[in-house]
Write a protein that holds these residues in place. Structure first.
Motif, mmCIF file in Angstrom:
data_model
loop_
_atom_site.group_PDB
_atom_site.id
_atom_site.type_symbol
_atom_site.label_atom_id
_atom_site.label_comp_id
_atom_site.label_asym_id
_atom_site.label_seq_id
_atom_site.Cartn_x
_atom_site.Cartn_y
_atom_site.Cartn_z
ATOM 1 N N TYR A 186 57.145 26.867 45.455
ATOM 2 C CA TYR A 186 55.716 27.145 45.416
ATOM 3 C C TYR A 186 55.464 28.548 45.968
ATOM 4 O O TYR A 186 56.074 28.966 46.953
ATOM 5 C CB TYR A 186 54.986 26.098 46.254
ATOM 6 C CG TYR A 186 53.503 26.302 46.383
ATOM 7 C CD1 TYR A 186 52.619 25.801 45.434
ATOM 8 C CD2 TYR A 186 52.973 26.991 47.473
ATOM 9 C CE1 TYR A 186 51.250 25.962 45.564
ATOM 10 C CE2 TYR A 186 51.602 27.172 47.610
ATOM 11 C CZ TYR A 186 50.749 26.658 46.650
ATOM 12 O OH TYR A 186 49.394 26.839 46.783
ATOM 13 N N GLY A 220 52.021 27.323 41.101
ATOM 14 C CA GLY A 220 51.276 26.310 41.837
ATOM 15 C C GLY A 220 52.019 25.001 42.082
ATOM 16 O O GLY A 220 51.388 24.014 42.447
ATOM 17 N N GLY A 221 53.328 24.995 41.911
ATOM 18 C CA GLY A 221 54.082 23.762 42.158
ATOM 19 C C GLY A 221 55.536 24.098 42.465
ATOM 20 O O GLY A 221 55.871 25.228 42.837
ATOM 21 N N THR A 253 48.640 14.187 41.676
ATOM 22 C CA THR A 253 49.914 14.836 41.341
ATOM 23 C C THR A 253 49.965 15.089 39.839
ATOM 24 O O THR A 253 49.392 14.328 39.044
ATOM 25 C CB THR A 253 51.125 13.971 41.751
ATOM 26 O OG1 THR A 253 50.983 12.654 41.206
ATOM 27 C CG2 THR A 253 51.242 13.879 43.262
ATOM 28 N N HIS A 299 58.035 20.494 36.195
ATOM 29 C CA HIS A 299 57.058 21.186 37.033
ATOM 30 C C HIS A 299 56.218 20.129 37.723
ATOM 31 O O HIS A 299 55.613 19.269 37.082
ATOM 32 C CB HIS A 299 56.168 22.103 36.181
ATOM 33 C CG HIS A 299 55.113 22.803 36.978
ATOM 34 N ND1 HIS A 299 55.366 23.937 37.712
ATOM 35 C CD2 HIS A 299 53.790 22.505 37.178
ATOM 36 C CE1 HIS A 299 54.266 24.327 38.322
ATOM 37 N NE2 HIS A 299 53.292 23.472 38.011
ATOM 38 N N TYR A 300 56.132 20.218 39.057
ATOM 39 C CA TYR A 300 55.470 19.169 39.861
ATOM 40 C C TYR A 300 54.461 19.809 40.792
ATOM 41 O O TYR A 300 54.770 20.783 41.494
ATOM 42 C CB TYR A 300 56.526 18.399 40.658
ATOM 43 C CG TYR A 300 55.976 17.416 41.665
ATOM 44 C CD1 TYR A 300 55.271 16.285 41.266
ATOM 45 C CD2 TYR A 300 56.194 17.598 43.036
ATOM 46 C CE1 TYR A 300 54.795 15.375 42.199
ATOM 47 C CE2 TYR A 300 55.720 16.686 43.978
ATOM 48 C CZ TYR A 300 55.024 15.582 43.556
ATOM 49 O OH TYR A 300 54.547 14.680 44.467
ATOM 50 N N GLU A 301 53.224 19.266 40.781
ATOM 51 C CA GLU A 301 52.155 19.793 41.632
ATOM 52 C C GLU A 301 51.547 18.668 42.470
ATOM 53 O O GLU A 301 51.515 17.499 42.053
ATOM 54 C CB GLU A 301 51.043 20.423 40.786
ATOM 55 C CG GLU A 301 51.473 21.645 40.000
ATOM 56 C CD GLU A 301 50.341 22.248 39.180
ATOM 57 O OE1 GLU A 301 50.565 23.297 38.559
ATOM 58 O OE2 GLU A 301 49.225 21.654 39.169
ATOM 59 N N TRP A 303 47.868 17.988 44.656
ATOM 60 C CA TRP A 303 46.519 18.449 44.918
ATOM 61 C C TRP A 303 45.850 17.510 45.928
ATOM 62 O O TRP A 303 46.124 16.309 45.971
ATOM 63 C CB TRP A 303 45.675 18.438 43.633
ATOM 64 C CG TRP A 303 46.081 19.459 42.599
ATOM 65 C CD1 TRP A 303 47.252 19.520 41.910
ATOM 66 C CD2 TRP A 303 45.280 20.537 42.141
ATOM 67 N NE1 TRP A 303 47.260 20.571 41.042
ATOM 68 C CE2 TRP A 303 46.043 21.228 41.159
ATOM 69 C CE3 TRP A 303 44.004 21.012 42.441
ATOM 70 C CZ2 TRP A 303 45.565 22.341 40.492
ATOM 71 C CZ3 TRP A 303 43.528 22.126 41.763
ATOM 72 C CH2 TRP A 303 44.312 22.794 40.801
ATOM 73 N N ARG A 344 45.032 23.094 45.651
ATOM 74 C CA ARG A 344 46.480 22.981 45.472
ATOM 75 C C ARG A 344 47.168 22.958 46.841
ATOM 76 O O ARG A 344 46.737 23.644 47.762
ATOM 77 C CB ARG A 344 47.028 24.175 44.688
ATOM 78 C CG ARG A 344 46.613 24.255 43.247
ATOM 79 C CD ARG A 344 47.194 25.532 42.644
ATOM 80 N NE ARG A 344 46.756 25.774 41.301
ATOM 81 C CZ ARG A 344 47.390 25.370 40.200
ATOM 82 N NH1 ARG A 344 48.528 24.691 40.328
ATOM 83 N NH2 ARG A 344 46.927 25.641 39.004
ATOM 84 N N ASN A 385 51.200 23.002 48.743
ATOM 85 C CA ASN A 385 52.629 23.244 48.542
ATOM 86 C C ASN A 385 53.345 21.881 48.447
ATOM 87 O O ASN A 385 53.371 21.122 49.411
ATOM 88 C CB ASN A 385 53.188 24.062 49.709
ATOM 89 C CG ASN A 385 54.655 24.412 49.516
ATOM 90 O OD1 ASN A 385 55.297 23.995 48.548
ATOM 91 N ND2 ASN A 385 55.205 25.191 50.430
ATOM 92 N N PRO A 386 53.944 21.555 47.291
ATOM 93 C CA PRO A 386 54.561 20.229 47.124
ATOM 94 C C PRO A 386 55.857 20.043 47.921
ATOM 95 O O PRO A 386 56.301 18.901 48.099
ATOM 96 C CB PRO A 386 54.863 20.154 45.619
ATOM 97 C CG PRO A 386 54.071 21.254 45.011
ATOM 98 C CD PRO A 386 53.980 22.326 46.050
#
Length: 322
Positions: free
Chosen positions: A162, A177-178, A222, A259-261, A263, A268, A270-271
């Motif tokens: 991230y 963003g992920g 997510t 890609h993994y996010e 929220w 957003r 940081n995953p």
């Protein structure tokens, strides 16, 4: 001479005559009678004593036999008691070893779930186990309700973190963003928390291709992008660890990856701290991730745990029976 009697004794020297009065003859008979009486009494006494001696000997033999039998039984009982004592000592040693092992295991669990190791030692084991159970329940609830752990079943590491970076296709600097999980096409993608599928479709605007979005409790969300295929549809209720799709390279992608996010509300996060969040590192995320009301969330979970504790209380259970 009527009151006398004569006794004649003859030998080689001739005969001798002795005269005695009849009184002495009577006395002799009396003495003979007394002698015979004494002899008879003595004979009877000897027979009676011999009989009594025989009786005593037989009784003594019976007593000795009984004593030997009791002694043998006592010896057998003693040997059996010694064997039972040895077995009890062995069993006690095993139980002590088990208790020590369980105590060490319980200390490990207390340490794992963040319970002070000094205070619980003063409590009974039942109370310590209850504390571990309730503490574990609370943390397990938090971890199942909030994104935690890897979003892929077969974790192979990350290819991108991230933060700001140069886009691999455009070369322009932008916010990534992920996080990107390394993987092969077809590898399983899993939900990181319980929730409801909000979006499951191909999304060309975001560039994530096949995209799945899941709404979780307490305002978390997510997103899982670049999937080769999706296994869930909008409205499905999913649980943590459930397969929701497979790794792919759909959308704007330079190769197979996920890609993994994460929220929270409209922000957003940081995953990576969520990806590393486990029960043995439970408190780390509270300092690493800002912008989340962790105190309120923890208090909400504690209220759930307290309700469960009341339901498990013997007093409540007995009142419910009545």
């Amino acid at each position: 001479m009527r009151n006398y009697f004569t006794v004649t004794i003859s030998d080689v020297h001739g005969s001798r005559h002795y005269s005695f009065k009849h009184f002495f003859r009577k006395f002799a008979w009396v003495m003979i009678a007394v002698f015979m009486l004494i002899w008879s009494v003595g004979a009877v006494s000897l027979w009676w004593l011999a009989y009594q001696a025989q009786e005593l000997e037989e009784h003594n033999e019976q007593m000795v036999a009984a004593y030997n039998e009791v002694l043998l039984k006592t010896k057998t009982d003693y040997e059996r008691l010694l064997e039972e004592k040895d077995n009890l000592e062995i069993d006690l040693e095993q139980k002590s070893a088990q208790v020590e092992f369980l105590d060490q295991s319980l200390q490990g669990l207390e340490s794992l779930v963040g319970i002070d190791a000094e205070e619980p030692e003063k409590l009974p084991y039942e109370e310590r186990v209850k504390q571990v159970q309730l503490n574990t329940l609370g943390k397990s609830l938090m971890l199942s309700m909030t994104p935690s752990g890897h979003a892929v079943l077969d974790y192979r590491g990350l290819t991108s973190k991230y933060g700001y970076r140069n886009h691999p296709l455009t070369g322009k600097r932008h916010l990534h963003g992920g996080i990107d999980y390394r993987g092969k096409t077809g590898d399983d993608v899993v939900a990181t928390a319980d929730g409801v599928v909000q979006f499951s479709s191909y999304n060309s605007d975001s560039g994530f291709g096949n995209l799945v979005t899941i709404l979780h409790a307490n305002g978390f969300k997510t997103r899982y992008g670049h999937l080769s295929q999706r296994s869930v549809k909008v409205g499905d209720v999913v649980h943590q660890g459930q397969k929701i799709g497979e790794i792919g390279s759909t959308g704007r992608s330079s190769g197979p990856h996920l890609h993994y996010e994460v929220w929270f509300l409209h922000h957003r996060l940081n995953p990576q701290p969520f990806d590393q969040w486990k029960i043995d590192k439970y408190d780390d995320i509270f300092t690493k991730v800002k912008g989340v009301p962790w105190a309120s969330l923890s208090l909400s979970v504690d209220q759930i745990v307290k309700k469960v504790e009341k339901q498990l209380s013997p007093t409540v259970a007995s009142l419910a029976v009545k």
